[in-house]
Design a protein around this motif. Structure first.
Motif, short mmCIF file in Angstrom:
data_model
loop_
_atom_site.label_atom_id
_atom_site.label_comp_id
_atom_site.label_asym_id
_atom_site.label_seq_id
_atom_site.Cartn_x
_atom_site.Cartn_y
_atom_site.Cartn_z
N GLY A 13 6.53 19.51 3.82
CA GLY A 13 6.61 18.60 4.95
C GLY A 13 7.79 18.99 5.83
N SER A 14 7.66 18.74 7.13
CA SER A 14 8.74 19.13 8.04
C SER A 14 9.97 18.23 7.86
N ILE A 15 11.13 18.84 8.00
CA ILE A 15 12.42 18.18 7.82
C ILE A 15 13.31 18.56 9.00
N THR A 16 14.14 17.61 9.41
CA THR A 16 15.12 17.87 10.45
C THR A 16 16.48 17.38 10.00
N ASN A 37 0.84 -1.19 0.00
CA ASN A 37 0.00 0.00 0.00
C ASN A 37 0.87 1.24 0.00
N SER A 38 0.35 2.30 -0.56
CA SER A 38 1.08 3.57 -0.53
C SER A 38 0.19 4.63 0.09
N ILE A 39 0.85 5.70 0.51
CA ILE A 39 0.17 6.82 1.14
C ILE A 39 0.69 8.10 0.49
N SER A 40 -0.19 9.06 0.30
CA SER A 40 0.24 10.34 -0.28
C SER A 40 0.92 11.18 0.79
N VAL A 41 1.71 12.12 0.33
CA VAL A 41 2.37 13.05 1.25
C VAL A 41 1.33 13.82 2.05
N GLN A 42 0.25 14.22 1.41
CA GLN A 42 -0.79 14.97 2.10
C GLN A 42 -1.35 14.16 3.27
N GLU A 43 -1.59 12.87 3.05
CA GLU A 43 -2.10 12.01 4.13
C GLU A 43 -1.04 11.80 5.19
N ALA A 44 0.21 11.59 4.77
CA ALA A 44 1.29 11.24 5.70
C ALA A 44 1.72 12.41 6.59
N LYS A 45 1.59 13.63 6.11
CA LYS A 45 2.05 14.78 6.89
C LYS A 45 1.38 14.85 8.26
N SER A 46 0.14 14.46 8.34
CA SER A 46 -0.57 14.53 9.61
C SER A 46 -0.18 13.40 10.57
N LEU A 47 0.64 12.47 10.11
CA LEU A 47 0.99 11.30 10.92
C LEU A 47 2.36 11.39 11.59
N VAL A 48 3.09 12.47 11.34
CA VAL A 48 4.45 12.59 11.87
C VAL A 48 4.50 12.45 13.39
N ASP A 49 3.59 13.05 14.08
CA ASP A 49 3.60 13.00 15.55
C ASP A 49 2.64 11.95 16.12
N ASN A 50 2.10 11.11 15.28
CA ASN A 50 1.16 10.08 15.73
C ASN A 50 1.95 8.83 16.11
N ARG A 83 1.19 5.90 16.50
CA ARG A 83 0.79 4.66 15.82
C ARG A 83 1.47 4.50 14.45
N TYR A 84 2.28 5.50 14.06
CA TYR A 84 2.98 5.46 12.77
C TYR A 84 4.45 5.75 12.98
N GLN A 85 5.29 5.03 12.25
CA GLN A 85 6.73 5.22 12.33
C GLN A 85 7.29 5.35 10.93
N PHE A 86 7.91 6.48 10.63
CA PHE A 86 8.55 6.68 9.33
C PHE A 86 9.90 5.98 9.32
N VAL A 87 10.26 5.43 8.16
CA VAL A 87 11.53 4.73 7.99
C VAL A 87 12.22 5.28 6.75
N ASP A 88 13.38 5.90 6.94
CA ASP A 88 14.15 6.48 5.84
C ASP A 88 15.17 5.46 5.37
N VAL A 89 15.03 5.00 4.12
CA VAL A 89 15.94 3.97 3.60
C VAL A 89 16.99 4.54 2.64
N ARG A 90 17.14 5.85 2.63
CA ARG A 90 18.18 6.46 1.79
C ARG A 90 19.55 6.24 2.42
N GLU A 91 20.58 6.48 1.64
CA GLU A 91 21.96 6.40 2.15
C GLU A 91 22.21 7.57 3.10
N ARG A 92 23.12 7.35 4.01
CA ARG A 92 23.45 8.38 5.03
C ARG A 92 23.80 9.72 4.39
N SER A 93 24.56 9.70 3.31
CA SER A 93 24.95 10.95 2.65
C SER A 93 23.73 11.71 2.14
N GLU A 94 22.71 11.01 1.66
CA GLU A 94 21.48 11.66 1.20
C GLU A 94 20.73 12.26 2.39
#
Length: 131
Positions: free
Chosen positions: A126-129, A21-34, A36-47
């Motif tokens: 979307g928020s970035i850190t 399943n996929s989720i749009s950015v618009q849907e996902a933005k509201s889930l950052v602090d929820n 029940r959801y955990q984001f997983v970044d699979v990019r390389e460290r340099s990225e």
């Protein structure tokens, strides 16, 4: 005589995108602090260092994801032992779809792919850190 590649990366990615399943950015933005959801970044460290990451994301490159998920691996990350929905993302959504399929095949669930990856996330404010 050279190699004969029988399956293209386009087909592999397309198959991956249709099997999770996929989720749009618009849907996902509201889930950052929820919780029940955990984001997983699979990019390389340099990225991740160059662009930043979604706040609170687990950092696990595509090449290490299986090792980080497996609780019997010495490289296991306990963040993958939560009872939560995992939202995988990369730069555009291709590597994260592959990672989400691998995670799903290992028994991690539920897993979702972020459509358009961090590129779309940033385009949609979307928020970035920093890492």
């Amino acid at each position: 005589m050279g190699q004969s590649i029988s399956t293209s990366i386009k087909k592999i990615v397309k198959d991956a995108m249709t099997s999770v399943n996929s989720i749009s950015v618009q849907e996902a933005k509201s889930l950052v602090d929820n919780h029940r959801y955990q984001f997983v970044d699979v990019r390389e460290r340099s990225e991740q260092q160059k662009v930043g990451v979604i706040p609170g994301a687990i950092l696990s490159s595509r090449g290490m994801i299986e090792f980080h998920i497996d609780p019997d691996s010495p490289l296991h990350k306990s963040d993958f032992s939560q009872d939560t929905t995992y939202i995988f993302y990369c730069a555009s959504g291709a590597r994260s779809a592959l990672a989400a399929v691998a995670a799903k095949d290992m028994g991690l669930k539920p897993v979702i792919n972020l459509a358009g990856g961090i590129t779309e996330w940033i385009k949609n404010n979307g928020s970035i850190t920093d890492t």
